[in-house]
Write an enzyme that holds these catalytic residues in place. Structure first.
Site, PDB file in Angstrom:
ATOM      1  N   GLY A 157       2.163   2.151  10.814  1.00  0.00           N
ATOM      2  CA  GLY A 157       3.124   3.238  10.637  1.00  0.00           C
ATOM      3  C   GLY A 157       3.887   3.598  11.893  1.00  0.00           C
ATOM      4  N   GLU A 163      -6.856   4.787   7.860  1.00  0.00           N
ATOM      5  CA  GLU A 163      -6.595   6.201   7.567  1.00  0.00           C
ATOM      6  C   GLU A 163      -7.824   6.853   6.920  1.00  0.00           C
ATOM      7  OE1 GLU A 163      -2.852   5.539   5.602  1.00  0.00           O
ATOM      8  OE2 GLU A 163      -1.991   5.035   7.551  1.00  0.00           O
ATOM      9  N   HIS A 178      -9.808   1.290   5.019  1.00  0.00           N
ATOM     10  CA  HIS A 178      -8.499   1.471   5.659  1.00  0.00           C
ATOM     11  C   HIS A 178      -8.638   2.436   6.836  1.00  0.00           C
ATOM     12  CE1 HIS A 178      -4.346   2.611   6.381  1.00  0.00           C
ATOM     13  NE2 HIS A 178      -4.028   1.460   5.815  1.00  0.00           N
ATOM     14  N   SER A 204       3.022  -2.326  10.532  1.00  0.00           N
ATOM     15  CA  SER A 204       4.472  -2.430  10.760  1.00  0.00           C
ATOM     16  C   SER A 204       5.055  -3.785  10.362  1.00  0.00           C
ATOM     17  CB  SER A 204       4.826  -2.082  12.209  1.00  0.00           C
ATOM     18  OG  SER A 204       4.464  -0.728  12.469  1.00  0.00           O
ATOM     19  N   ASN A 230       0.858  -1.178   0.000  1.00  0.00           N
ATOM     20  CA  ASN A 230       0.000   0.000   0.000  1.00  0.00           C
ATOM     21  C   ASN A 230       0.904   1.241   0.000  1.00  0.00           C
ATOM     22  OD1 ASN A 230      -1.824   2.029   0.473  1.00  0.00           O
ATOM     23  ND2 ASN A 230      -2.462   1.304   2.495  1.00  0.00           N
ATOM     24  N   PHE A 231       0.979   1.921  -1.138  1.00  0.00           N
ATOM     25  CA  PHE A 231       1.874   3.082  -1.243  1.00  0.00           C
ATOM     26  C   PHE A 231       1.356   4.296  -0.459  1.00  0.00           C
ATOM     27  CE2 PHE A 231       4.243   2.194  -5.557  1.00  0.00           C
ATOM     28  CZ  PHE A 231       4.780   1.057  -4.994  1.00  0.00           C
ATOM     29  N   LYS A 232       0.076   4.294  -0.156  1.00  0.00           N
ATOM     30  CA  LYS A 232      -0.542   5.469   0.490  1.00  0.00           C
ATOM     31  C   LYS A 232      -0.247   6.708  -0.362  1.00  0.00           C
ATOM     32  CE  LYS A 232      -0.290   3.086   4.851  1.00  0.00           C
ATOM     33  NZ  LYS A 232      -0.271   3.147   6.303  1.00  0.00           N
ATOM     34  N   GLU A 265      -5.828  -4.817  10.703  1.00  0.00           N
ATOM     35  CA  GLU A 265      -4.782  -3.811  10.882  1.00  0.00           C
ATOM     36  C   GLU A 265      -5.059  -2.971  12.130  1.00  0.00           C
ATOM     37  OE1 GLU A 265      -2.799  -3.038   6.801  1.00  0.00           O
ATOM     38  OE2 GLU A 265      -4.403  -1.582   7.075  1.00  0.00           O
TER      39      GLU A 265
HETATM   40  P1  PGA Z   1       2.485   0.156   7.814  1.00  0.00           P
HETATM   41  O1  PGA Z   1       1.025   0.369   7.148  1.00  0.00           O
HETATM   42  O2  PGA Z   1       3.037  -1.094   7.205  1.00  0.00           O
HETATM   43  O3  PGA Z   1       3.243   1.370   7.477  1.00  0.00           O
HETATM   44  O4  PGA Z   1       2.257  -0.016   9.278  1.00  0.00           O
HETATM   45  C1  PGA Z   1       0.156  -0.699   6.947  1.00  0.00           C
HETATM   46  C2  PGA Z   1      -1.117  -0.216   6.304  1.00  0.00           C
HETATM   47  O5  PGA Z   1      -1.565   0.876   6.624  1.00  0.00           O
HETATM   48  O6  PGA Z   1      -1.689  -0.906   5.439  1.00  0.00           O
END
Ligand code: PGA
Length: 229
Positions: free
Chosen positions: A159, A88, A86, A189, A6-8, A153
């Site tokens: 993150g 976020e 997600h 993570s 996931n590049f975000k 998640e």
């Molecule tokens: P992360 O993000 O690996 O940076 O913890 C995971 C995600 O949000 O899918």
């Protein structure tokens, strides 16, 4: 096994192209399905081993939805894979369960593969109310849908560099297994140093990776680690 990047809000069109070119040189095990979710501006048809998906989309074909993309824009690049729910989107952008369920229904109807994310906040974990919280995040979601992949998640592990412990993941995946027989992933993570431990957890079919997927070298390293399993 599934490994998804996931590049975000990272990478450009040019760097995504380069990343996916390098990914072709990274040997992968046959039974590993790779997915890459670049930002909208880098969506395209790419050669290579990874299925390209979108990080989000609105549940309509087209229309007056400023700032959104829908089915028409995804179709242009043959995209049939999406992340929905997600944390976020839920927590930073205030997406309600009702909105997420509407998007889910729309793209389910069109046969999309949907990476559907759930996960508790630290506050909820400390209160011990995890199952009820996850159930609320699954409201209106067809858990029998054959295109569904569920990603657990925990918000506090995303993150932060602090992955959930094996036992914590195992417990939640066991709970999710009572609700659905679709593949379950862990995200939060995940990195080359812990991917093997995570993949060995009972009920875990793969990982959704943010930070550690942004550098191709690190993503490729995780693919190698999965190969050694
Ligand atoms: P992360 O993000 O690996 O940076 O913890 C995971 C995600 O949000 O899918």
């Amino acid at each position: 096994m599934i490994l998804a990047a996931n590049f975000k809000m990272n990478h450009t069109r040019a760097s995504t192209k380069e990343y996916l070119r390098k990914l072709q040189e990274c040997p992968k095990p046959k039974d590993l399905e790779l997915f890459v979710f670049p930002p909208y501006t880098a969506l395209d048809r790419y050669e290579g081993p990874a299925v390209i998906g979108a990080q989000n989309a609105y549940g309509a074909e087209q229309g007056s939805y400023t700032g959104e993309i829908g089915l028409q824009q995804l179709k242009e690049f043959g995209i049939t894979t999406l992340i929905l729910g997600h944390s976020e989107r839920r927590h930073l952008f205030g997406e309600s369960q009702e909105l997420i369920a509407q998007k889910f229904a729309f793209y389910k109807e069109r046969g999309f593969t949907i990476f559907y994310c759930v996960g508790e906040t630290l506050d909820i974990r400390e209160k011990g109310d995890i199952q009820r919280y996850l159930l609320a995040q699954l409201e209106g979601i067809d858990l029998k849908y054959e295109g569904l992949i569920v990603a657990y998640e925990p918000v506090w592990a995303i993150g932060t560099g602090r992955s959930a412990k094996e036992e914590e993941i195992k417990e939640v995946l066991a709970f999710l297994q009572t609700l659905t027989s679709r593949p379950l992933l862990y995200g939060g993570s995940v990195k080359p140093q812990n991917i093997q431990t995570i993949m060995r957890i009972q009920g875990c079919s793969g990982a959704l990776v943010g930070t550690a997927s942004w550098r191709i070298e690190s993503f490729c390293q995780m693919i190698q680690k999965m190969k050694e399993l």
